[in-house]
Motif scaffolding. Structure first.
Motif, PDB file in Angstrom:
ATOM      1  N   PRO A 160       0.800  -1.227   0.000  1.00 13.72           N
ATOM      2  CA  PRO A 160       0.000   0.000   0.000  1.00 13.72           C
ATOM      3  C   PRO A 160       0.832   1.275   0.000  1.00 13.72           C
ATOM      4  CG  PRO A 160      -0.224  -1.206   2.090  1.00 13.72           C
ATOM      5  CD  PRO A 160       0.637  -2.034   1.209  1.00 13.72           C
ATOM      6  N   GLU A 161       2.137   1.176   0.314  1.00 14.25           N
ATOM      7  CA  GLU A 161       2.965   2.385   0.406  1.00 14.25           C
ATOM      8  C   GLU A 161       3.996   2.498  -0.722  1.00 14.25           C
ATOM      9  OE1 GLU A 161       4.686   2.602   4.258  1.00 14.25           O
ATOM     10  OE2 GLU A 161       2.773   3.028   5.254  1.00 14.25           O
ATOM     11  N   GLY A 162       4.012   1.552  -1.624  1.00  7.55           N
ATOM     12  CA  GLY A 162       5.025   1.611  -2.689  1.00  7.55           C
ATOM     13  C   GLY A 162       4.692   0.656  -3.809  1.00  7.55           C
ATOM     14  N   GLY A 163       5.499   0.676  -4.853  1.00  7.65           N
ATOM     15  CA  GLY A 163       5.227  -0.116  -6.040  1.00  7.65           C
ATOM     16  C   GLY A 163       5.837  -1.496  -5.982  1.00  7.65           C
ATOM     17  N   ALA A 164       5.416  -2.317  -5.019  1.00  6.85           N
ATOM     18  CA  ALA A 164       5.945  -3.672  -4.884  1.00  6.85           C
ATOM     19  C   ALA A 164       4.804  -4.672  -4.718  1.00  6.85           C
ATOM     20  CB  ALA A 164       6.902  -3.766  -3.697  1.00  6.85           C
ATOM     21  N   VAL A 165       5.114  -5.945  -4.971  1.00  7.43           N
ATOM     22  CA  VAL A 165       4.131  -7.017  -4.817  1.00  7.43           C
ATOM     23  C   VAL A 165       4.761  -8.172  -4.051  1.00  7.43           C
ATOM     24  CG1 VAL A 165       2.622  -6.578  -6.782  1.00  7.43           C
ATOM     25  CG2 VAL A 165       4.770  -7.810  -7.138  1.00  7.43           C
ATOM     26  N   LEU A 166       3.909  -8.976  -3.421  1.00  7.87           N
ATOM     27  CA  LEU A 166       4.363 -10.162  -2.697  1.00  7.87           C
ATOM     28  C   LEU A 166       4.434 -11.332  -3.665  1.00  7.87           C
ATOM     29  CD1 LEU A 166       2.211  -9.767   0.532  1.00  7.87           C
ATOM     30  CD2 LEU A 166       4.709  -9.619   0.417  1.00  7.87           C
ATOM     31  N   VAL A 167       5.629 -11.909  -3.781  1.00  8.28           N
ATOM     32  CA  VAL A 167       5.863 -12.965  -4.762  1.00  8.28           C
ATOM     33  C   VAL A 167       6.396 -14.218  -4.073  1.00  8.28           C
ATOM     34  CG1 VAL A 167       7.335 -13.631  -6.709  1.00  8.28           C
ATOM     35  CG2 VAL A 167       6.237 -11.395  -6.692  1.00  8.28           C
ATOM     36  N   LEU A 168       5.890 -15.366  -4.507  1.00 10.05           N
ATOM     37  CA  LEU A 168       6.426 -16.657  -4.075  1.00 10.05           C
ATOM     38  C   LEU A 168       7.348 -17.154  -5.175  1.00 10.05           C
ATOM     39  CD1 LEU A 168       6.259 -19.064  -2.006  1.00 10.05           C
ATOM     40  CD2 LEU A 168       4.522 -20.031  -3.538  1.00 10.05           C
ATOM     41  N   ARG A 169       8.584 -17.532  -4.808  1.00 14.40           N
ATOM     42  CA  ARG A 169       9.550 -17.967  -5.807  1.00 14.40           C
ATOM     43  C   ARG A 169      10.505 -18.990  -5.200  1.00 14.40           C
ATOM     44  NH1 ARG A 169      12.804 -12.186  -6.415  1.00 14.40           N
ATOM     45  NH2 ARG A 169      13.706 -12.096  -4.314  1.00 14.40           N
ATOM     46  N   PRO A 170      11.329 -19.641  -6.022  1.00 15.55           N
ATOM     47  CA  PRO A 170      12.310 -20.578  -5.468  1.00 15.55           C
ATOM     48  C   PRO A 170      13.221 -19.876  -4.478  1.00 15.55           C
ATOM     49  CG  PRO A 170      12.137 -20.861  -7.837  1.00 15.55           C
ATOM     50  CD  PRO A 170      11.354 -19.626  -7.500  1.00 15.55           C
ATOM     51  N   GLY A 171      13.622 -20.607  -3.432  1.00 19.20           N
ATOM     52  CA  GLY A 171      14.433 -20.015  -2.371  1.00 19.20           C
ATOM     53  C   GLY A 171      15.914 -20.162  -2.609  1.00 19.20           C
ATOM     54  N   GLY A 172      16.654 -20.402  -1.515  1.00 16.08           N
ATOM     55  CA  GLY A 172      18.112 -20.438  -1.568  1.00 16.08           C
ATOM     56  C   GLY A 172      18.654 -21.667  -2.270  1.00 16.08           C
ATOM     57  N   ASP A 173      19.963 -21.628  -2.545  1.00 18.65           N
ATOM     58  CA  ASP A 173      20.628 -22.713  -3.255  1.00 18.65           C
ATOM     59  C   ASP A 173      20.870 -23.927  -2.364  1.00 18.65           C
ATOM     60  OD1 ASP A 173      20.736 -21.159  -5.532  1.00 18.65           O
ATOM     61  OD2 ASP A 173      22.666 -20.258  -4.970  1.00 18.65           O
ATOM     62  N   GLU A 174      20.905 -23.730  -1.039  1.00 16.12           N
ATOM     63  CA  GLU A 174      21.227 -24.825  -0.126  1.00 16.12           C
ATOM     64  C   GLU A 174      20.140 -25.894  -0.118  1.00 16.12           C
ATOM     65  OE1 GLU A 174      22.207 -23.392   3.723  1.00 16.12           O
ATOM     66  OE2 GLU A 174      23.745 -21.998   2.995  1.00 16.12           O
ATOM     67  N   ASP A 175      18.899 -25.492  -0.221  1.00 16.28           N
ATOM     68  CA  ASP A 175      17.773 -26.421  -0.190  1.00 16.28           C
ATOM     69  C   ASP A 175      16.944 -26.209  -1.447  1.00 16.28           C
ATOM     70  OD1 ASP A 175      15.564 -27.975   0.262  1.00 16.28           O
ATOM     71  OD2 ASP A 175      15.072 -27.140   2.222  1.00 16.28           O
ATOM     72  N   GLU A 176      17.017 -27.154  -2.378  1.00 20.57           N
ATOM     73  CA  GLU A 176      16.300 -26.997  -3.647  1.00 20.57           C
ATOM     74  C   GLU A 176      14.793 -26.951  -3.463  1.00 20.57           C
ATOM     75  OE1 GLU A 176      17.523 -30.068  -6.317  1.00 20.57           O
ATOM     76  OE2 GLU A 176      19.327 -28.994  -6.941  1.00 20.57           O
ATOM     77  N   GLU A 177      14.305 -27.512  -2.365  1.00 19.68           N
ATOM     78  CA  GLU A 177      12.874 -27.550  -2.116  1.00 19.68           C
ATOM     79  C   GLU A 177      12.354 -26.237  -1.521  1.00 19.68           C
ATOM     80  OE1 GLU A 177      10.173 -30.073  -2.333  1.00 19.68           O
ATOM     81  OE2 GLU A 177      11.572 -30.386  -3.985  1.00 19.68           O
ATOM     82  N   GLU A 178      13.239 -25.458  -0.897  1.00 18.12           N
ATOM     83  CA  GLU A 178      12.789 -24.289  -0.154  1.00 18.12           C
ATOM     84  C   GLU A 178      12.243 -23.196  -1.067  1.00 18.12           C
ATOM     85  OE1 GLU A 178      14.568 -22.607   3.745  1.00 18.12           O
ATOM     86  OE2 GLU A 178      15.455 -21.390   2.133  1.00 18.12           O
ATOM     87  N   LEU A 179      11.145 -22.618  -0.626  1.00 18.03           N
ATOM     88  CA  LEU A 179      10.521 -21.492  -1.304  1.00 18.03           C
ATOM     89  C   LEU A 179      10.846 -20.208  -0.555  1.00 18.03           C
ATOM     90  CD1 LEU A 179       6.961 -23.077  -1.693  1.00 18.03           C
ATOM     91  CD2 LEU A 179       8.832 -23.132  -3.366  1.00 18.03           C
ATOM     92  N   GLU A 180      10.528 -19.083  -1.179  1.00 18.82           N
ATOM     93  CA  GLU A 180      10.771 -17.782  -0.560  1.00 18.82           C
ATOM     94  C   GLU A 180       9.621 -16.846  -0.871  1.00 18.82           C
ATOM     95  OE1 GLU A 180      14.760 -15.840  -0.868  1.00 18.82           O
ATOM     96  OE2 GLU A 180      13.619 -14.294  -1.944  1.00 18.82           O
ATOM     97  N   VAL A 181       9.123 -16.154   0.156  1.00 20.88           N
ATOM     98  CA  VAL A 181       8.157 -15.071  -0.036  1.00 20.88           C
ATOM     99  C   VAL A 181       8.930 -13.763   0.023  1.00 20.88           C
ATOM    100  CG1 VAL A 181       6.122 -13.877   0.857  1.00 20.88           C
ATOM    101  CG2 VAL A 181       6.250 -16.384   0.972  1.00 20.88           C
ATOM    102  N   SER A 182       8.869 -12.989  -1.053  1.00 21.71           N
ATOM    103  CA  SER A 182       9.634 -11.747  -1.143  1.00 21.71           C
ATOM    104  C   SER A 182       8.758 -10.599  -1.608  1.00 21.71           C
ATOM    105  CB  SER A 182      10.794 -11.897  -2.137  1.00 21.71           C
ATOM    106  OG  SER A 182      11.667 -12.929  -1.759  1.00 21.71           O
ATOM    107  N   ALA A 183       9.201  -9.390  -1.296  1.00 24.31           N
ATOM    108  CA  ALA A 183       8.587  -8.183  -1.846  1.00 24.31           C
ATOM    109  C   ALA A 183       9.412  -7.775  -3.065  1.00 24.31           C
ATOM    110  CB  ALA A 183       8.566  -7.069  -0.811  1.00 24.31           C
ATOM    111  N   VAL A 184       8.787  -7.756  -4.229  1.00 23.10           N
ATOM    112  CA  VAL A 184       9.496  -7.492  -5.481  1.00 23.10           C
ATOM    113  C   VAL A 184       8.922  -6.227  -6.117  1.00 23.10           C
ATOM    114  CG1 VAL A 184       9.986  -8.402  -7.786  1.00 23.10           C
ATOM    115  CG2 VAL A 184       9.916  -9.943  -5.819  1.00 23.10           C
ATOM    116  N   PRO A 185       9.785  -5.283  -6.539  1.00 23.36           N
ATOM    117  CA  PRO A 185       9.268  -4.078  -7.202  1.00 23.36           C
ATOM    118  C   PRO A 185       8.449  -4.427  -8.439  1.00 23.36           C
ATOM    119  CG  PRO A 185      11.592  -3.819  -6.650  1.00 23.36           C
ATOM    120  CD  PRO A 185      11.248  -5.258  -6.406  1.00 23.36           C
TER     121      PRO A 185
END
Length: 323
Positions: A161-186
């Protein structure tokens, strides 16, 4: 995995399909079923399907990021559909000819009114200045997500609500191929991409996200989840993989061909249920990496994820916010 092809229209099935006179497993009140034959679609062969990148088909609703009033903006999918009279004529033609092809539309008169800001999807054909419907009688298109439009409130919930970003689900870190990541992406980083909105109030929530009390929605960029060790492009091997394969608890597969063509197969094409025993995406571990914009007085989804920054959950469907 980087984002691949943009989804601007209906994607053809990897196999030729046929219509069966039996209730649809996918759509209520539809008394026919579109099923795959064992014959590869010539469109897939022409696009070199055997050299394509196989990705997980995500079950949600399609979104698009492009300019609106000069700024990057999130758009919701809104296909322009026939009015009742035209729909009746179209269905009669389908029943008589067992095909959608050959039907004649009056584009000016046969279609429902859409919002003024509506735009047709890319590559929609035009005739005499009007967009032409596809073989299903729809004109694919987009409408900008506005804060005051309750119809798209779940789309709006993933916007900062305060800027031009969206909540995105994407692949996570390299250590765990299964891990996902929730990030704020412009939003500017997602320009001209399409994404899938998934969550509590979308398509029956096959991934088990959130709850009625605490709805949770996220965007997934198309092509972002690759299929590891995908099955060969063969009817029986794909069907077997979707039923029994270690990665087969997905809605389907979308192949991204080198020439930009997208090809898909859905479980329903093969007579398989969905979801069936839980979708694998919802059971993968996830880490939250959403910083900035935290406001203890706000109760929006962005602020809730900011308060979870750095936390890991053993399953995506276990993500919850303290009341």
């Amino acid at each position: 995995m980087r984002s691949l092809g943009s989804v601007q229209h209906k994607i053809p099935c990897v196999f030729l399909t046929e219509v069966k006179e039996e209730p649809s497993r996918k759509r209520d009140c539809q008394q026919f079923q579109v099923v795959a034959t064992e014959t590869l679609n010539p469109v897939a062969l022409e696009a070199d399907i055997h050299g394509a990148v196989a990705t997980e088909k995500i079950d949600g609703t399609c979104c698009y990021v492009t300019l609106y009033n000069g700024r990057p903006h999130l758009w919701a999918r809104l296909d322009r559909k026939p009015n009742k009279q035209a729909e009746k004529r179209f269905k009669k033609h389908q029943h008589q000819h067992r095909s959608c092809r050959g039907f004649s539309w009056d584009v000016e008169e046969d279609f429902k009114i859409v919002p003024e800001a509506w735009i047709p999807a890319l590559r929609v054909q035009h005739l005499n200045g009007h967009p032409v419907p596809d073989e299903h009688g729809h004109i694919p298109g987009w409408v900008p997500v506005q804060k005051d439009n309750k119809q798209y409130c779940w789309h709006g919930s993933v916007l900062d609500p305060e800027g031009g970003a969206v909540l995105v689900l994407r692949p996570g870190g390299d250590e765990d191929e299964e891990e996902l990541e929730v990030s704020a992406v412009p939003l500017a980083d997602q320009m001209e991409r399409t994404l899938e909105l998934i969550g509590t109030n979308v398509n029956g929530n096959p991934y088990g996200l959130g709850s009625k009390k605490q709805p949770l929605h996220l965007l997934v960029s198309h092509g972002s989840f690759g299929v590891r060790n995908p099955p060969p492009v063969d009817f029986h091997q794909i069907s077997s993989w979707l039923r029994e394969g270690p990665g087969g608890r997905v809605e389907g597969i979308v192949w991204h061909c080198s020439d930009g063509t997208l090809i898909k197969v859905h479980r329903h094409h093969l007579g398989l249920r969905w979801p069936d025993g839980g979708a694998s995406l919802g059971e993968r571990p996830v880490v939250v990496r959403v910083v900035g914009g935290e406001n203890t007085d706000r109760k929006d989804l962005f602020s809730s994820f900011c308060r979870l920054n750095g936390q890991r959950f053993s399953r995506l469907q276990d993500v919850h916010f303290d009341s």
